[in-house]
Design a protein around this motif. Structure first.
Motif, short mmCIF file in Angstrom:
data_model
loop_
_atom_site.label_atom_id
_atom_site.label_comp_id
_atom_site.label_asym_id
_atom_site.label_seq_id
_atom_site.Cartn_x
_atom_site.Cartn_y
_atom_site.Cartn_z
N VAL A 307 0.82 -1.21 0.00
CA VAL A 307 0.00 0.00 0.00
C VAL A 307 0.86 1.27 0.00
N ALA A 308 2.14 1.14 0.33
CA ALA A 308 3.01 2.31 0.45
C ALA A 308 3.94 2.42 -0.76
N ASP A 309 4.17 3.65 -1.20
CA ASP A 309 5.14 3.91 -2.27
C ASP A 309 6.53 4.22 -1.71
N LEU A 310 6.59 4.80 -0.51
CA LEU A 310 7.88 5.11 0.09
C LEU A 310 8.60 3.83 0.54
N PRO A 311 9.93 3.86 0.60
CA PRO A 311 10.68 2.70 1.12
C PRO A 311 10.28 2.41 2.56
N LEU A 312 10.12 1.10 2.86
CA LEU A 312 9.85 0.66 4.23
C LEU A 312 11.15 0.11 4.80
N LEU A 313 11.67 0.75 5.84
CA LEU A 313 12.92 0.34 6.47
C LEU A 313 12.59 -0.48 7.71
N ARG A 314 13.15 -1.69 7.79
CA ARG A 314 12.85 -2.61 8.88
C ARG A 314 14.15 -3.05 9.56
N PRO A 315 14.71 -2.24 10.45
CA PRO A 315 16.01 -2.55 11.05
C PRO A 315 16.05 -3.87 11.82
N LEU A 316 14.90 -4.35 12.31
CA LEU A 316 14.88 -5.55 13.16
C LEU A 316 14.53 -6.82 12.39
N ILE A 317 14.41 -6.74 11.08
CA ILE A 317 13.75 -7.79 10.32
C ILE A 317 14.35 -9.18 10.56
N MET A 318 15.67 -9.30 10.76
CA MET A 318 16.31 -10.60 10.95
C MET A 318 16.76 -10.84 12.39
#
Length: 405
Positions: A307-318
């Protein structure tokens, strides 16, 4: 201890070539801001370093404050002396007073930056090391893996003697890599994600969703307190408090309980993206950790993120949960995060949320809500903006819930 100087060393941004000067100036400005409470201090910029002259200010308090400043790789409290062998030897004895008389190994590492000084670096290692060894019989020499490394830097204006190298926060100076919006819930994960984003040089503004009267004033205070703790590392943080009650009740009326979390988070991303566009942010930071909950499976993250066009930053993903908790404890956000005040996401959690939502089904459900775009716009317009300062205190006090983002 007679420390009268702190040496600050920069981190990886020194590799930035033409941008190095800009990063160093920002670093210097942030250090001066961080030390504003110590009027006696004088900070001096040198190539690749900053020298903080304490002028009587307490070195331990100053070091602790500096350790929270992004971009600092390491720092060392220093005893200064005249650039003369006798004075350097006496200062070296003072530096060793920081250690008790437990048997230890040590070595001296001297560096002659002032080439006109009468002794070269190897000679200084022997001249200072032998003097210290004779004064402290509990010491022995180990040049490979010593317990204590006594460092001596000889410069024209002074000699610097120190034995401690403290870790700094590292990363990039705050705000040097642009701005992002942090989706800040009341849980454990998102404050950690925000800190990690800030450490990479991102300026952040926080966005929190509330469903008054279903969520309490204590839940609001809890989020303000989390934002305050983060503001300690940046100087201040804008917190956008977004009313979400109308959207949440509209989504609940569709009776698609298994997709409720997916639908809510997509609506939240819509709102956050509009706020980002209004405030000049170029990305959205979330506290997602892959597989931690049903909405953070790869399929769910894909459907929500579309739904978002902006980059989604997920620092905790791993990251594992225990690693995230360890960060939260280090940042002093953990005890606040576990306070038992529900946010708007925990109120509508279904018994069996979908771990494998279908994008087309979700988009079709959203199309049924003809007023969804208007409700999103109303939520953006109704957001309350608070300017959170490190000195600001909230009323949050008891024990709580996990993050959703």
């Amino acid at each position: 201890m007679d420390y009268n100087l702190i040496i600050i060393r920069f981190g990886e941004f020194t590799l930035k070539g033409r941008n190095r000067s800009r990063f160093e100036k920002r670093m210097f400005s942030q250090i001066r801001t961080a030390l504003a409470a110590y009027p006696g201090i004088e900070a001096v910029m040198d190539y690749g370093r900053i020298y903080v002259h304490l002028n009587g200010e307490p070195y331990r308090n100053v070091c602790e404050r500096l350790q929270s400043v992004f971009g600092i790789a390491t720092l060392s409290p220093v005893i200064t002396s005249e650039p003369e062998l006798g004075a350097i030897r006496e200062a070296s004895l003072k530096a060793m007073k920081a250690f008790d008389s437990t048997p230890r190994t040590f070595k001296v590492t001297a560096r002659r930056a002032w080439k006109e000084f009468e002794h070269n670096s190897q000679e200084m290692n022997n001249l200072v090391g032998g003097f210290v060894l004779r004064a402290h019989p509990w010491l022995s020499v180990d040049v490979h893996k010593p317990d204590i490394e006594l460092r001596v830097e000889v410069r024209k204006e002074a000699a610097y003697i120190f034995s401690e190298v403290m870790p700094g926060a590292g990363g990039y100076p705050y705000g040097t890599n642009g701005k992002a919006m942090l989706m800040l819930s009341g849980g454990i994960d998102s404050p950690v994600a925000g800190w990690l984003a800030m450490r990479r040089g991102l300026e952040i503004e926080a966005v929190h969703f509330h469903s008054y009267p279903f969520t309490s004033e204590q839940a609001r205070d809890k989020v303000i307190e989390l934002a305050r703790k983060l503001s300690f590392y940046s100087g201040s943080i804008k917190l956008h408090l977004v009313p979400f009650t109308e959207i949440q009740t509209a989504l609940a009326s569709i009776n698609k309980d298994n997709l409720m979390i997916t639908l809510m988070r997509r609506a939240m991303l819509r709102i956050t993206e509009q706020l980002a566009q209004r405030h000049g942010a170029l990305a959205i930071v979330t506290g997602d950790s892959l597989g931690q909950v049903a909405s953070q499976t790869l399929t769910s993250l894909n459907v929500i993120g579309r739904v978002a066009d902006l980059p989604l930053l997920r620092p905790l993903i791993m990251m594992d949960k225990q690693d995230i908790i360890a960060y939260a404890e280090k940042l002093d956000t953990y005890e606040t995060s576990i306070l038992p005040y529900e946010d708007c996401c925990t109120l509508f959690v279904p018994k069996s949320p979908s771990t494998n939502p279908n994008l087309r089904v979700v988009e079709k459900i959203e199309s049924i809500l003809a007023d969804l775009d208007m409700m999103v716009e109303a939520a953006v317009e109704g957001a309350e903006v608070l300017d959170i300062q490190p000195s600001q205190r909230s009323a949050a006090t008891d024990a709580g819930e996990d993050d959703w983002f």
